[in-house]
Design a protein around this motif. Sequence first.
Motif, PDB file in Angstrom:
ATOM      1  N   GLY A 113       0.816  -1.213   0.000  1.00  0.00           N
ATOM      2  CA  GLY A 113       0.000   0.000   0.000  1.00  0.00           C
ATOM      3  C   GLY A 113       0.843   1.253   0.000  1.00  0.00           C
ATOM      4  N   GLN A 114       0.600   2.141   0.981  1.00  0.00           N
ATOM      5  CA  GLN A 114       1.314   3.406   1.073  1.00  0.00           C
ATOM      6  C   GLN A 114       2.531   3.333   1.975  1.00  0.00           C
ATOM      7  OE1 GLN A 114      -2.631   5.811   1.607  1.00  0.00           O
ATOM      8  NE2 GLN A 114      -1.112   7.263   0.871  1.00  0.00           N
ATOM      9  N   GLN A 115       2.922   2.148   2.421  1.00  0.00           N
ATOM     10  CA  GLN A 115       4.152   2.013   3.189  1.00  0.00           C
ATOM     11  C   GLN A 115       5.363   2.295   2.299  1.00  0.00           C
ATOM     12  OE1 GLN A 115       3.809  -2.106   4.358  1.00  0.00           O
ATOM     13  NE2 GLN A 115       3.023  -1.579   6.388  1.00  0.00           N
ATOM     14  N   HIS A 116       6.463   2.708   2.918  1.00  0.00           N
ATOM     15  CA  HIS A 116       7.741   2.677   2.220  1.00  0.00           C
ATOM     16  C   HIS A 116       8.852   2.378   3.206  1.00  0.00           C
ATOM     17  CE1 HIS A 116       7.905   7.259   2.924  1.00  0.00           C
ATOM     18  NE2 HIS A 116       9.001   6.810   3.508  1.00  0.00           N
ATOM     19  N   SER A 117       9.979   1.913   2.674  1.00  0.00           N
ATOM     20  CA  SER A 117      11.130   1.542   3.496  1.00  0.00           C
ATOM     21  C   SER A 117      12.382   1.792   2.681  1.00  0.00           C
ATOM     22  CB  SER A 117      11.037   0.069   3.903  1.00  0.00           C
ATOM     23  OG  SER A 117      12.114  -0.302   4.747  1.00  0.00           O
ATOM     24  N   GLY A 118      13.404   2.358   3.320  1.00  0.00           N
ATOM     25  CA  GLY A 118      14.603   2.678   2.550  1.00  0.00           C
ATOM     26  C   GLY A 118      15.818   2.956   3.404  1.00  0.00           C
ATOM     27  N   SER A 119      16.882   3.304   2.709  1.00  0.00           N
ATOM     28  CA  SER A 119      18.157   3.698   3.311  1.00  0.00           C
ATOM     29  C   SER A 119      18.553   5.029   2.720  1.00  0.00           C
ATOM     30  CB  SER A 119      19.241   2.655   3.007  1.00  0.00           C
ATOM     31  OG  SER A 119      20.529   3.114   3.381  1.00  0.00           O
ATOM     32  N   ARG A 120      19.144   5.888   3.549  1.00  0.00           N
ATOM     33  CA  ARG A 120      19.451   7.203   3.014  1.00  0.00           C
ATOM     34  C   ARG A 120      20.666   7.826   3.702  1.00  0.00           C
ATOM     35  NH1 ARG A 120      15.977  10.364   6.468  1.00  0.00           N
ATOM     36  NH2 ARG A 120      16.916  10.253   8.516  1.00  0.00           N
ATOM     37  N   LEU A 121      21.306   8.707   2.949  1.00  0.00           N
ATOM     38  CA  LEU A 121      22.260   9.689   3.455  1.00  0.00           C
ATOM     39  C   LEU A 121      21.533  11.022   3.425  1.00  0.00           C
ATOM     40  CD1 LEU A 121      24.955  11.278   3.932  1.00  0.00           C
ATOM     41  CD2 LEU A 121      25.415  10.960   1.481  1.00  0.00           C
ATOM     42  N   LYS A 122      21.561  11.733   4.533  1.00  0.00           N
ATOM     43  CA  LYS A 122      20.824  12.987   4.629  1.00  0.00           C
ATOM     44  C   LYS A 122      21.732  14.079   5.192  1.00  0.00           C
ATOM     45  CE  LYS A 122      17.109  14.998   7.462  1.00  0.00           C
ATOM     46  NZ  LYS A 122      16.050  14.657   8.432  1.00  0.00           N
ATOM     47  N   ILE A 123      21.730  15.240   4.532  1.00  0.00           N
ATOM     48  CA  ILE A 123      22.415  16.406   5.077  1.00  0.00           C
ATOM     49  C   ILE A 123      21.383  17.509   5.263  1.00  0.00           C
ATOM     50  CG2 ILE A 123      24.547  15.748   3.891  1.00  0.00           C
ATOM     51  CD1 ILE A 123      24.138  18.244   2.120  1.00  0.00           C
ATOM     52  N   ARG A 124      21.633  18.369   6.241  1.00  0.00           N
ATOM     53  CA  ARG A 124      20.621  19.379   6.558  1.00  0.00           C
ATOM     54  C   ARG A 124      21.271  20.612   7.164  1.00  0.00           C
ATOM     55  NH1 ARG A 124      17.421  20.957  11.085  1.00  0.00           N
ATOM     56  NH2 ARG A 124      18.493  19.443  12.409  1.00  0.00           N
ATOM     57  N   LYS A 125      20.643  21.733   6.901  1.00  0.00           N
ATOM     58  CA  LYS A 125      20.860  22.936   7.671  1.00  0.00           C
ATOM     59  C   LYS A 125      19.538  23.686   7.729  1.00  0.00           C
ATOM     60  CE  LYS A 125      23.597  27.147   8.248  1.00  0.00           C
ATOM     61  NZ  LYS A 125      24.647  28.018   7.684  1.00  0.00           N
TER      62      LYS A 125
END
Length: 325
Positions: A113-125
């Motif tokens: 359905g509307q589920q999702h699953s993943g791996s990520r690199l995230k940068i933020r400011k």
Amino acid sequence: MKPTLSRIKKDSTSSSATNKSSTIWSKDGGCPFGTIPVKRISRDDLIRLRRMPPPEDVTFEDEYDVSNNNSELNGRYISPYKVVAIARVPYNPNSKFAGAGMDTALYNPQVNGQQHSGSRLKIRKGSDILQVGWRVDPTLYGDTNTRLFIHFQAGKIHCFNTLCPGFVQVNKDIPLDGSFMDTISHRGGDPWGAKMYIDRDLDSGNWWFLMTKSFVRVGFWPQSLFTDLKSFAMNVDWGGVVYSPPGVPKPPMGSSYFPIYDSAYDAYCSGVTIFNEKGKSIEVDKTSTHTDNPNMYKVEFLQLSDDADKMYFVLYGGPGESTPV
């Protein structure tokens, strides 16, 4: 003008596929010269996009106890319906990151359905965020394949891949929704991985997405998109993220099992690096870890042997509410 990235020593828009993520490259030789792969938006795509959850608001409040060596979190964590298991560079109000990198193991957790699953690199400011990684997301892609994704959030504007203006693709061989299904890891076997990097052009301020050990240029987000990321990033994290709508059980993450400290069995991000304000690559050897629900997902940051070398791994994953351990 070509980007002035310290990791690129030659024209790297052509994709010499020499690592285990090679099957994401176009099998028919890529696009004609002078063109790039751009997804044609269909009516079904538009219908699915209306069902996409709100922009990721998974952000640590910048409240840390910096009096101890671990920089443990004092603040609360904001993550409605999304659940993460991540390792993050310890908070320092003076941090200036020109990017980061990882080698992420490729898995295909089961979602519906509307589920999702993943791996990520995230940068933020501030309110500006860049993410790269893989995800299984029927709402975004219309199937349950493990696919490449990129995402930017600039204030209240957010976008995946090239579904709206923002990211400028320069590589004719790498589709931004490319499938990794030919190179999926299986627990106990040799893991398949994909190397991904976010790298700031120190002259133009554009943020580049690079892949493979050769730092192949895929494209860039122009500096003009951002307010806070016009300069350097302050926060970097690596790991897993899942989502379920309200009232729906949480899906598996990563390998669908808790880490057992073995890279042949665990989902991981290895080779985790940050780029300092001068563009120098620095191996990360200390992080703060966080999981929203340790009964469903776990995360560890530790040093493991990889062939003859020792390197740091972010090990993450878990069964969620739908798969027995």
